[in-house]
Design an enzyme around this catalytic site. Sequence first.
Site, PDB file in Angstrom:
ATOM      1  N   GLY A 104      -9.870 -12.588  -2.060  1.00  0.00           N
ATOM      2  CA  GLY A 104      -9.240 -13.746  -2.707  1.00  0.00           C
ATOM      3  C   GLY A 104      -9.205 -14.930  -1.752  1.00  0.00           C
ATOM      4  O   GLY A 104      -9.596 -16.050  -2.101  1.00  0.00           O
ATOM      5  N   SER A 105      -8.779 -14.659  -0.535  1.00  0.00           N
ATOM      6  CA  SER A 105      -8.691 -15.717   0.487  1.00  0.00           C
ATOM      7  C   SER A 105     -10.079 -16.269   0.798  1.00  0.00           C
ATOM      8  O   SER A 105     -10.249 -17.481   1.002  1.00  0.00           O
ATOM      9  CB  SER A 105      -8.060 -15.164   1.765  1.00  0.00           C
ATOM     10  OG  SER A 105      -6.826 -14.555   1.463  1.00  0.00           O
ATOM     11  N   ASP A 127      -7.377  -2.929   2.708  1.00  0.00           N
ATOM     12  CA  ASP A 127      -8.125  -2.299   1.609  1.00  0.00           C
ATOM     13  C   ASP A 127      -9.570  -1.910   1.945  1.00  0.00           C
ATOM     14  O   ASP A 127     -10.137  -1.052   1.287  1.00  0.00           O
ATOM     15  CB  ASP A 127      -8.150  -3.234   0.389  1.00  0.00           C
ATOM     16  CG  ASP A 127      -6.753  -3.505  -0.152  1.00  0.00           C
ATOM     17  OD1 ASP A 127      -5.839  -2.716   0.146  1.00  0.00           O
ATOM     18  OD2 ASP A 127      -6.580  -4.509  -0.873  1.00  0.00           O
ATOM     19  N   ASP A 129     -12.195  -3.545   1.269  1.00  0.00           N
ATOM     20  CA  ASP A 129     -12.934  -3.737   0.018  1.00  0.00           C
ATOM     21  C   ASP A 129     -13.954  -4.870   0.081  1.00  0.00           C
ATOM     22  O   ASP A 129     -14.316  -5.448  -0.939  1.00  0.00           O
ATOM     23  CB  ASP A 129     -11.948  -3.984  -1.136  1.00  0.00           C
ATOM     24  CG  ASP A 129     -11.010  -5.147  -0.869  1.00  0.00           C
ATOM     25  OD1 ASP A 129     -11.030  -5.699   0.252  1.00  0.00           O
ATOM     26  OD2 ASP A 129     -10.254  -5.512  -1.779  1.00  0.00           O
ATOM     27  N   GLY A 170      -4.936   0.254  -1.680  1.00  0.00           N
ATOM     28  CA  GLY A 170      -6.372  -0.022  -1.621  1.00  0.00           C
ATOM     29  C   GLY A 170      -6.838  -0.861  -2.788  1.00  0.00           C
ATOM     30  O   GLY A 170      -8.019  -1.136  -2.925  1.00  0.00           O
ATOM     31  N   ARG A 211      -6.185  31.606  -3.333  1.00  0.00           N
ATOM     32  CA  ARG A 211      -6.704  31.969  -2.016  1.00  0.00           C
ATOM     33  C   ARG A 211      -5.576  32.114  -0.994  1.00  0.00           C
ATOM     34  O   ARG A 211      -5.787  32.446   0.161  1.00  0.00           O
ATOM     35  CB  ARG A 211      -7.682  30.871  -1.556  1.00  0.00           C
ATOM     36  CG  ARG A 211      -8.735  31.383  -0.611  1.00  0.00           C
ATOM     37  CD  ARG A 211      -9.837  30.380  -0.407  1.00  0.00           C
ATOM     38  NE  ARG A 211      -9.415  29.145   0.261  1.00  0.00           N
ATOM     39  CZ  ARG A 211      -8.987  29.060   1.509  1.00  0.00           C
ATOM     40  NH1 ARG A 211      -8.848  30.144   2.241  1.00  0.00           N
ATOM     41  NH2 ARG A 211      -8.671  27.901   2.034  1.00  0.00           N
ATOM     42  N   HIS A 215       0.444  25.324   0.323  1.00  0.00           N
ATOM     43  CA  HIS A 215       0.708  23.974  -0.155  1.00  0.00           C
ATOM     44  C   HIS A 215      -0.614  23.310  -0.522  1.00  0.00           C
ATOM     45  O   HIS A 215      -1.678  23.799  -0.127  1.00  0.00           O
ATOM     46  CB  HIS A 215       1.402  23.136   0.929  1.00  0.00           C
ATOM     47  CG  HIS A 215       0.564  23.032   2.158  1.00  0.00           C
ATOM     48  ND1 HIS A 215       0.877  23.694   3.318  1.00  0.00           N
ATOM     49  CD2 HIS A 215      -0.610  22.392   2.388  1.00  0.00           C
ATOM     50  CE1 HIS A 215      -0.067  23.451   4.213  1.00  0.00           C
ATOM     51  NE2 HIS A 215      -0.981  22.661   3.671  1.00  0.00           N
ATOM     52  N   ILE A 250       4.585   0.651   3.589  1.00  0.00           N
ATOM     53  CA  ILE A 250       4.564   1.235   4.940  1.00  0.00           C
ATOM     54  C   ILE A 250       3.135   1.139   5.506  1.00  0.00           C
ATOM     55  O   ILE A 250       2.924   0.991   6.706  1.00  0.00           O
ATOM     56  CB  ILE A 250       5.065   2.697   4.891  1.00  0.00           C
ATOM     57  CG1 ILE A 250       5.313   3.245   6.279  1.00  0.00           C
ATOM     58  CG2 ILE A 250       4.121   3.600   4.142  1.00  0.00           C
ATOM     59  CD1 ILE A 250       5.947   4.627   6.285  1.00  0.00           C
ATOM     60  N   ARG A 252       1.107  -1.245   5.256  1.00  0.00           N
ATOM     61  CA  ARG A 252       0.724  -2.598   5.689  1.00  0.00           C
ATOM     62  C   ARG A 252       1.341  -2.992   7.028  1.00  0.00           C
ATOM     63  O   ARG A 252       0.981  -4.030   7.592  1.00  0.00           O
ATOM     64  CB  ARG A 252       1.137  -3.597   4.602  1.00  0.00           C
ATOM     65  CG  ARG A 252       0.302  -3.533   3.340  1.00  0.00           C
ATOM     66  CD  ARG A 252      -0.466  -4.820   3.104  1.00  0.00           C
ATOM     67  NE  ARG A 252       0.421  -5.931   2.886  1.00  0.00           N
ATOM     68  CZ  ARG A 252       0.823  -6.352   1.688  1.00  0.00           C
ATOM     69  NH1 ARG A 252       0.398  -5.741   0.596  1.00  0.00           N
ATOM     70  NH2 ARG A 252       1.614  -7.377   1.581  1.00  0.00           N
TER      71      ARG A 252
HETATM   72  P1  ADP Z   1      -6.585 -11.272  -0.594  1.00  0.00           P
HETATM   73  O1  ADP Z   1      -7.079 -12.436   0.180  1.00  0.00           O
HETATM   74  O2  ADP Z   1      -5.899 -10.256   0.263  1.00  0.00           O
HETATM   75  O3  ADP Z   1      -7.647 -10.698  -1.506  1.00  0.00           O
HETATM   76  P2  ADP Z   1      -5.370 -12.553  -2.922  1.00  0.00           P
HETATM   77  O4  ADP Z   1      -6.410 -12.080  -3.878  1.00  0.00           O
HETATM   78  O5  ADP Z   1      -3.963 -12.502  -3.349  1.00  0.00           O
HETATM   79  O6  ADP Z   1      -5.394 -11.780  -1.535  1.00  0.00           O
HETATM   80  O7  ADP Z   1      -5.747 -14.069  -2.543  1.00  0.00           O
HETATM   81  C1  ADP Z   1      -4.999 -14.770  -1.579  1.00  0.00           C
HETATM   82  C2  ADP Z   1      -4.975 -16.230  -1.919  1.00  0.00           C
HETATM   83  O8  ADP Z   1      -6.300 -16.761  -1.907  1.00  0.00           O
HETATM   84  C3  ADP Z   1      -4.460 -16.582  -3.315  1.00  0.00           C
HETATM   85  O9  ADP Z   1      -3.076 -16.574  -3.395  1.00  0.00           O
HETATM   86  C4  ADP Z   1      -5.017 -17.982  -3.477  1.00  0.00           C
HETATM   87  O10 ADP Z   1      -4.244 -18.919  -2.785  1.00  0.00           O
HETATM   88  C5  ADP Z   1      -6.388 -17.857  -2.813  1.00  0.00           C
HETATM   89  N1  ADP Z   1      -7.381 -17.579  -3.849  1.00  0.00           N
HETATM   90  C6  ADP Z   1      -7.623 -16.420  -4.494  1.00  0.00           C
HETATM   91  N2  ADP Z   1      -8.553 -16.571  -5.448  1.00  0.00           N
HETATM   92  C7  ADP Z   1      -8.915 -17.875  -5.435  1.00  0.00           C
HETATM   93  C8  ADP Z   1      -9.812 -18.676  -6.206  1.00  0.00           C
HETATM   94  N3  ADP Z   1     -10.545 -18.153  -7.200  1.00  0.00           N
HETATM   95  N4  ADP Z   1      -9.908 -19.991  -5.899  1.00  0.00           N
HETATM   96  C9  ADP Z   1      -9.180 -20.543  -4.907  1.00  0.00           C
HETATM   97  N5  ADP Z   1      -8.306 -19.831  -4.163  1.00  0.00           N
HETATM   98  C10 ADP Z   1      -8.162 -18.528  -4.407  1.00  0.00           C
HETATM   99  O1  F6P Z   2      -4.445  -6.073  -0.643  1.00  0.00           O
HETATM  100  C1  F6P Z   2      -3.504  -5.358   0.103  1.00  0.00           C
HETATM  101  C2  F6P Z   2      -2.525  -4.645  -0.819  1.00  0.00           C
HETATM  102  O2  F6P Z   2      -1.595  -3.961   0.016  1.00  0.00           O
HETATM  103  C3  F6P Z   2      -3.148  -3.684  -1.822  1.00  0.00           C
HETATM  104  O3  F6P Z   2      -3.541  -2.471  -1.252  1.00  0.00           O
HETATM  105  C4  F6P Z   2      -2.043  -3.575  -2.828  1.00  0.00           C
HETATM  106  O4  F6P Z   2      -2.550  -3.253  -4.109  1.00  0.00           O
HETATM  107  C5  F6P Z   2      -1.431  -4.959  -2.831  1.00  0.00           C
HETATM  108  O5  F6P Z   2      -1.823  -5.581  -1.611  1.00  0.00           O
HETATM  109  C6  F6P Z   2       0.062  -4.988  -2.927  1.00  0.00           C
HETATM  110  O6  F6P Z   2       0.455  -6.310  -3.002  1.00  0.00           O
HETATM  111  P1  F6P Z   2       1.962  -6.810  -2.827  1.00  0.00           P
HETATM  112  O7  F6P Z   2       2.249  -6.854  -1.361  1.00  0.00           O
HETATM  113  O8  F6P Z   2       1.952  -8.158  -3.452  1.00  0.00           O
HETATM  114  O9  F6P Z   2       2.838  -5.825  -3.531  1.00  0.00           O
END
Ligand code: ADP
Ligand code: F6P
Length: 319
Positions: A104-105, A127, A129, A170, A211, A215, A250, A252
Amino acid sequence: MKTIAVLTSGGDAPGMNAAIRAVVRYGIYHGCKVLGVQRGFRGLIDGDLFEMDLSSVGDIIHRGGTILRSARCLEFKTEEGREKALNVLKIFKVDGLIVIGGDGSFTGARKLSEAGFPAIGIPGTIDNDLAYTDYTIGYDTAINTVLDAISKIRDTSTSHERTSVIEVMGRHCGDIALQAGLGGGAEAVVVPEVEWSIEEVCQKMMKSKNRGKKHSIIIFAEGCGDANEFTKKVEEKTGMECRTTTLGHIQRGGSPSGFDRTLASKLGARAVQLLLDGQSSRVVGMKDHKIVDVDIIEALEMESEFDIEAYELTKILSI
Ligand code: ADP
Ligand code: F6P
């Protein structure tokens, strides 16, 4: 001299502080001014920036969390929000931005690059990912946290001859579940990447019980649905006494592992170097034990490859 800004965004991860430290120290060493942005893209919109010096990142390499704080900022997803952020970057005379976070970031960083502002991404998320890198910062520490929890749960599961379902984080990625399952000797690992059925898991549990196992540990990735519902069904079908433990946040926290600290240090330095070299729109990572950088769009579009060999091995080793 260049002015570099750094922020942490999305879910925090152990090792983010080590990455901030590397960005600040490597940047200052090369004659840059380094600004810290508070609370991710939120702080970029609000103009919450401050100059960081060598000592502002002292005594943080071993600390979990992020001294810059993190946030999820919806406003940054809008054109207007990003315009405000670009204006702030102009006011503070920032030449380049380093974004530490997950996909997302990185999408946020990509949008800034597309608007003509130099941005580089460092993968910071438990994650794991992001397909372009073998490891994200925080993943190794999270695995170790889960392993520690598995050992403790194993003690009480054995005493009570129970099956324990351990739900791990994750998001849509099963990497934490897989590696913790393999390293923790789990009887079953349930991940979103591999088709699974309650029947198959129950058969495995019954086989283990017959077997003589005292647990059973099942690692359940959060991306597979409701762990409590899953446990209830396993209990009904096998007649075994089951308990669910959701490890939650925990995973994180905590002091970053040696691996995460060194990875974060190397990635932080490479990110600054890219800006110094006049590069933009790239993300840094580790491939085959080497530090690499990749185009941000390419990185975001890459498909993850699940480690099916490790998954099969987990099954074999828990017969
Ligand atoms: P992560 O970076 O861990 O995947 P998020 O998916 O919550 O976490 O994204 C973090 C931040 O990145 C969001 O709150 C937003 O500010 C920014 N972001 C996410 N998706 C977009 C997007 N499509 N366009 C612009 N900024 C975004
Ligand atoms: O992306 C990291 C993560 O810890 C994921 O594993 C989890 O699904 C999510 O963030 C939890 O987000 P929040 O801290 O907003 O509950």
